[in-house]
Structures are given as structure tokens and as C-alpha cells.
Design a protein around this motif. Sequence first.
Motif, PDB file in Angstrom:
ATOM      1  N   PHE A 191     -14.259 -11.198   6.684  1.00 14.82           N
ATOM      2  CA  PHE A 191     -13.944 -10.191   7.690  1.00 14.82           C
ATOM      3  C   PHE A 191     -12.545  -9.668   7.431  1.00 14.82           C
ATOM      4  N   ILE A 192     -12.306  -8.458   7.858  1.00 16.09           N
ATOM      5  CA  ILE A 192     -10.938  -7.963   7.896  1.00 16.09           C
ATOM      6  C   ILE A 192     -10.449  -8.151   9.323  1.00 16.09           C
ATOM      7  N   GLU A 232     -16.511  -1.445  -6.350  1.00 12.76           N
ATOM      8  CA  GLU A 232     -15.414  -0.522  -6.037  1.00 12.76           C
ATOM      9  C   GLU A 232     -15.420  -0.098  -4.567  1.00 12.76           C
ATOM     10  N   HIS A 267      -7.014   2.610   1.692  1.00 13.67           N
ATOM     11  CA  HIS A 267      -7.380   1.326   1.138  1.00 13.67           C
ATOM     12  C   HIS A 267      -7.885   0.261   2.095  1.00 13.67           C
ATOM     13  N   ALA A 268      -7.131  -0.012   3.125  1.00  9.51           N
ATOM     14  CA  ALA A 268      -7.274  -1.335   3.718  1.00  9.51           C
ATOM     15  C   ALA A 268      -8.542  -1.547   4.539  1.00  9.51           C
ATOM     16  N   PHE A 325      -3.757  -7.603   3.282  1.00  6.33           N
ATOM     17  CA  PHE A 325      -3.883  -6.253   2.732  1.00  6.33           C
ATOM     18  C   PHE A 325      -2.520  -5.638   2.423  1.00  6.33           C
ATOM     19  N   GLN A 365       0.823  -1.214   0.000  1.00  3.64           N
ATOM     20  CA  GLN A 365       0.000   0.000   0.000  1.00  3.64           C
ATOM     21  C   GLN A 365       0.849   1.252   0.000  1.00  3.64           C
ATOM     22  N   LYS A 400     -13.699  -3.674   0.115  1.00  2.00           N
ATOM     23  CA  LYS A 400     -12.267  -3.698   0.367  1.00  2.00           C
ATOM     24  C   LYS A 400     -11.715  -5.055  -0.052  1.00  2.00           C
ATOM     25  N   ARG A 401     -10.750  -4.999  -0.892  1.00  2.00           N
ATOM     26  CA  ARG A 401     -10.147  -6.240  -1.352  1.00  2.00           C
ATOM     27  C   ARG A 401      -8.662  -6.216  -0.999  1.00  2.00           C
ATOM     28  N   PRO A 402      -8.103  -7.351  -0.625  1.00  2.00           N
ATOM     29  CA  PRO A 402      -6.688  -7.382  -0.239  1.00  2.00           C
ATOM     30  C   PRO A 402      -5.786  -7.324  -1.465  1.00  2.00           C
ATOM     31  N   LEU A 403      -4.570  -6.842  -1.281  1.00  2.00           N
ATOM     32  CA  LEU A 403      -3.625  -6.787  -2.404  1.00  2.00           C
ATOM     33  C   LEU A 403      -2.988  -8.147  -2.670  1.00  2.00           C
ATOM     34  N   ALA A 420      -8.130  -5.570  -6.407  1.00  2.00           N
ATOM     35  CA  ALA A 420      -7.614  -4.553  -5.486  1.00  2.00           C
ATOM     36  C   ALA A 420      -6.704  -3.570  -6.215  1.00  2.00           C
ATOM     37  N   TYR A 436      -3.615  -9.268  -6.239  1.00  2.00           N
ATOM     38  CA  TYR A 436      -5.038  -9.453  -6.509  1.00  2.00           C
ATOM     39  C   TYR A 436      -5.540  -8.348  -7.433  1.00  2.00           C
TER      40      TYR A 436
END
Lengths: 217, 493
Positions: B464-465, B412, A205-206, B492, A60, B415-418, A89, A86
Motif C-alpha cells: 500500500f502507499i 512501468e 510519480h508518487a 517515496f 522527486q 508505483k515504486r518508492p525512490l 523507481a 531504488y
Amino acid sequence: MNLQDLMLGTEVWRAGAASAFAPGVPSGFPQLDALLPGGGWPPGMLTEILVPSPGIGELQLLLPALARLSRGNRWLAFIAPPHIPYAPALAAAQVDLSRVLLVHPRAATDGLWAVEQSLRAGTCSAVLAWPSTSDARALRRLQLAAEAGGSWGVLFRSGQSADAGSPAALRLRLAPTSGGIDVHILKRRGGWPVGPVSLDLRLDHAVAVPASAGSRA
Amino acid sequence: MLWLCLHLPDLALEIFTRGAPANDPLVVVCGNGRKRRVALCNAAARGRGIRPDMGLNAAHALAGSLRVCERDREAERVALDRLAAWSGQFTSVVSRTPPQALLLEVAGSCRLFGGLERLKEMVSRGVAELGYRASLASAPTPLAASWLAQDGREACVTRQNALAAVLASLPLTCLGLTAKQSETLHGMGVRTIGDCLRLPRDGLARRMGPELIHILDRALGCVPDPRPAFVAPSVFASSLPLPGAVSTAEGLLFPVRRLLLELEGFLRARDAGTRSLSLSFHHAAAGTTPVRLELVAPSRDAAYLTLLLRERLDRVALPAPVEEVSLHVADPCPLAPRNLDFFAPAQAAEGMLIERLRARLGRDAVRGLGQVAEHRPERAWTYAEPGSGAAVRGGSGRQLLQGSACTSHGAEDRKRPLWLLREPMPLEVRGERPYLDGMLVLGRERERIESGWWDGQDIARDYFIACSGQGVRLWVYRELAGEHRWFLHGMFA
């Protein structure tokens, strides 16, 4: 000849003169940009990011810069990423997915080779790599390749390598905080080590903004 | 008209030697039985004292380790055809003069290539890179050009009225006369073409027949001399025998490079490039090792293709030494020229990096990313061809929405993780709560994803986050059905 004349001449190189650095890629965090030589991530250089445990927010930290770079016509290369970057994201963070290049080499030596080729080719704006080696000579090669290709090389390494020397032009150590990270600058061109800078990663973002439908588990 | 003749005096020898920079004595023999004679020999054999027209036994006596090749006229013909296809890059009119000469009509090409001298330089350098030695001569008539080249004169005649003077000093052997005819002429004291031309025409015709006069007239351009144009095949297939068995990748690169140069000329002649190359290495013990190279963008640049194949050949396991290399290209495709930027320095094409990486790491090791219109997180992304874009596939969006219980807000917002884990990782549960090196602190928001009933891969999960003790934000889910197990699905980062 007095001191004034000397200072005005070109013979004396002053370490504090940040204007001597090529303009950097804005990181998206103004408080961090203020400390980076050139006012941003240095293109054509190697940046090392030391992370105590993977996943604390190191991607991030780069995301605003990656989104900006993906608007150019060069690749963003991910070499030997530990997990799958991903796509939803990245897209949500305005990274143009058509510029993303994923490279999964099988052997560690192939990984270094791929990083070097990508840096040197000049067709990558950023090369993100998760190297398994900490060989200083290999890193030196990568630094030279980054200079030759004008690419921004980012190496993610574990926190233990902080004490070992490195040819990277910029070294950062990250530490997690509640809702963000602390960035310690261990090495930078034209300046002393400095830090930490606290960055808030929650907003961009997170962690979810509380939604109306939220309920406790 | 201006004809450039490429005369290949050593063609019969070179078809055997051009596969490797060989230094061993080699001779090409013809005839059979006791009349076997050396037709041609390479420099190493000449160094041992072997000369053309020597008996084979005598040659064996002079060089112990002599390699002997039987003269192969069919292979010579094929080599000449390939060279004709290669020289199509310089002109549209190429004509073969078997057994060992090519004629190129270059009047229209001189300007394009920067003058006749530069063109000749390019042709002779190109031919040498392919492994042939050629003597070049140019003249306004095809016959005169071939005579001059055959005689080894690097002559360059551009005006027709200067021809007679230049040809005058050539020996009569050029004319290809029968033994009887040459004897007659010799008896008359005629040694050169100049002598011939000085004789009265009708007298010469009466004595030697009308053919001789006709040949001389054609050479001087007094009568037309049409030549059949060579038509190149539409696919490229070429092979190169290696003088000695080769078992190293480095050794294979030499013949491969020669084949690629041949290919470059062939493709340049049709203004094309190629997307895929098939190389085959033929082994002494029956069997071949195929190597296929796929390109992102069409190319024909031999230097670049050699670079790619060098990476590739390093990784090819050869079960046995290689005796012959062949290259096949079935699909020449139009090559879109690239515009150079006037201000920015010339940059390498972006596809080159991908091709280099793929040549060494394999095709599947270098990919791009794409997004898919899907609610199931593990299917919402896909590997794609690099540069193909974030094209959101789907089109069955209505179906997707129906299948999902989570339609309250657009994708959009969520929240999506990287990082997504390749496989969801089962989490330990302690006291109803997921545990990973410490208790996980779950966020307040819950996202329910229930989808996929139509293809049997349906999921029903609550995402869940969570925050771990190390400060890592995780994406975890609990199954809604079955054992209500907990899984880690992303980070994330």
C-alpha cells in the motif's frame, strides 16, 4: 553622463539581470524555474535543501533534472544516502542507471572528502550528498569545489539548519502539503528570498493513479 | 645507425641508495678480509673525506656512522636489466653492455621524439628520476658511443667520418687492454687512441696481436659490430631495498614512485597499460604487507598511480618498519588511446574519480546501480559495476511471470518508492491499522506481490502507499501469511 548611458554600460551590475547567470538545468517545474537564477538548478554551485523530515518529496523535486543530466556522459553521484536509491523507481523516472554512482563512506570525514573529490573532478554532473556535519568551513570548501568542477552539488540537511548561515548559492526549504510540497527559497543569487511555490508531486510519480483493481484495505 | 650509450658510473652505489633521498654517508666495499676497500662512496661520504680505493678501516675512522654495503654484482645485473626494459620506450633495439652501460639504437627514434637533443634530454631526465646518474654519448658505432660515455664526454657524433677525430683524444684505458699490453704501448709513447691510430697497422698488429686492430676497426665502423638485442620479460617485477627502515606512508611513497616510473617505461615500451598492481612491503622481521590496487580502466601514468597509492597508503597499517618494496604487474593489457575532443577542453577520464574514491574508501564503497527483472521488490535491484548500465538481468522472465500473482499491468505502471529500506521495518499496529508516529493513512490501491516459490525465498504481500502525519509518503506492506504483520519497506521521498 545621464542615467541611460550608465545603465547601458558594462560597469554597472544590476542585481535583477537574470541573464548574468549561467543557464540552469530545468527543474521540470516551470513555476520553480521562474524563480531560480538562470532558469533552473545552478550548475557549478552548491544547492542546499532543508527538509523537516526526510522522505517528504525532496528526491522527486530533483528527479526531472536528474533524468535530464543522466543523458550526458557524467556521473550522478549519491554520497552517503540514508537508504537505498531504488533502481526500478529511478529507471521509471527515465534516469539512466549506468550514470549513477553510489558512494558509501564509513566515516563522516571520508564522506566530506568524497563529496569534495566528486564535485572537483568535473566528471559528475550532479553530486547528491547527505552530510552529517554543518561546519561552515567544510561547506565553503564544497562550494569552491563545485565551482572548480562545474558540478551541481546538492546537500540535504535537516530543517533546523535554516537559521545558520551557509555559503551555498541556493537554499531551499521544503514543507509537505497534501499531495505535494511547498518550496521556500531562502537564498538565491540575484534575488530576494521568495516563496512558497506549491508543487504537485502526485501526477508525476508518487501516489498511485486509481487502478481498476484497487480495493480498500 | 646511431647509438646512444648510457653509462652508469655509480650503478653499484645507486642500487642501495635509490630507495630514499638518503643523506647519510654510505660506501660500497669490495674485496675481503684486510683488503676490504671502498669501491664507491656517496656524496655525504665524499664530504667526510672518504675516497674510492681507500681502506675500509680508514673510511670508518673518517665517518662515525658509516653505512657499509657489500658490492652486489647480481643486483647490479638485475638493475641494468630493468633499466634496459625501461629504456625500451625510446627504441626497439636496446643492448646491454655489462656491467654498467646500455646501448640504445636511436637512428629511427630521433624524429619521433623531436630530435636527438630532445631525446637525450628525455632519457637523462627519466634516468635521473629513477635514481641513477648516467653520462650519455652518441656515435655511429656502439663501441665509440660507449668509449665516449665512459670517458664522461657528452659528445654527439653523427657522421662516421668524424669519428676518428673525436676518438683521437680518448685515453687508452677505454680499450680494455691487459696490463702487459698497456705497458708496451706506454713504453712506445702511445697515450691516446689517436696515437694508436697513427701507428702503421701491420706493425701494431704484429706487436699487439690482431685483437687491438679489430677493436679499433669496430670503433671506427670499418667492420660490423653486431650487438645482441635485449628482450624484455613479459611481466613486470621489480623491487627496491630501502637504505633505512621506513615506517611512514609518506616515506614509502618515494620508493613506490620510483617503481611506478620504472613500470611506466616498461609498459610504454610494450604500448600497454595495467588494470591491477601488487605492491609488497617487506618487513625486517619476516613478513610482508601486500597492497593491491585495482583500476577501472588500464593505465600506466606514474603520476596518476602515485596519486591513487597515496590515498591507499594512508590507510595501510604497517606492523613493522619496511626494508624493501616490490612491485609486481602480471597482466599488461593493451591501452586503448583516448580521443581528445577538439572543441571541449581536455576532461579527466570518468574512471579516474572512481579509482580515487576506491583507493581511499575501499572497493565496495563505490558502486553503481542495476535493475533486475524480478517481482520481489528487494531483489529487483542490484549493485553493479559503475557505468555497466541498467542491464536488466534475468532471462527467466517466463518463470517470474508465472510465479507472480500480479501480472495485470507492466512494471512501468506500478508505483515504486525512490528509497528502499535495507531491511523492511516492522510497524506497530493499533486497531488493525499500521502506526508510525501517528496513524498511517492507507491509499486506496493495493498491489499484491506473491513470488519466489521456486527458491524458497517466497513472499506474499499486499503493498500500500500510506501517508504519515508528517506528510511522508511511505510504501508499506502486510504479510498475507502468518501473523499478517505490517512492515515499512520504502519512502517515496
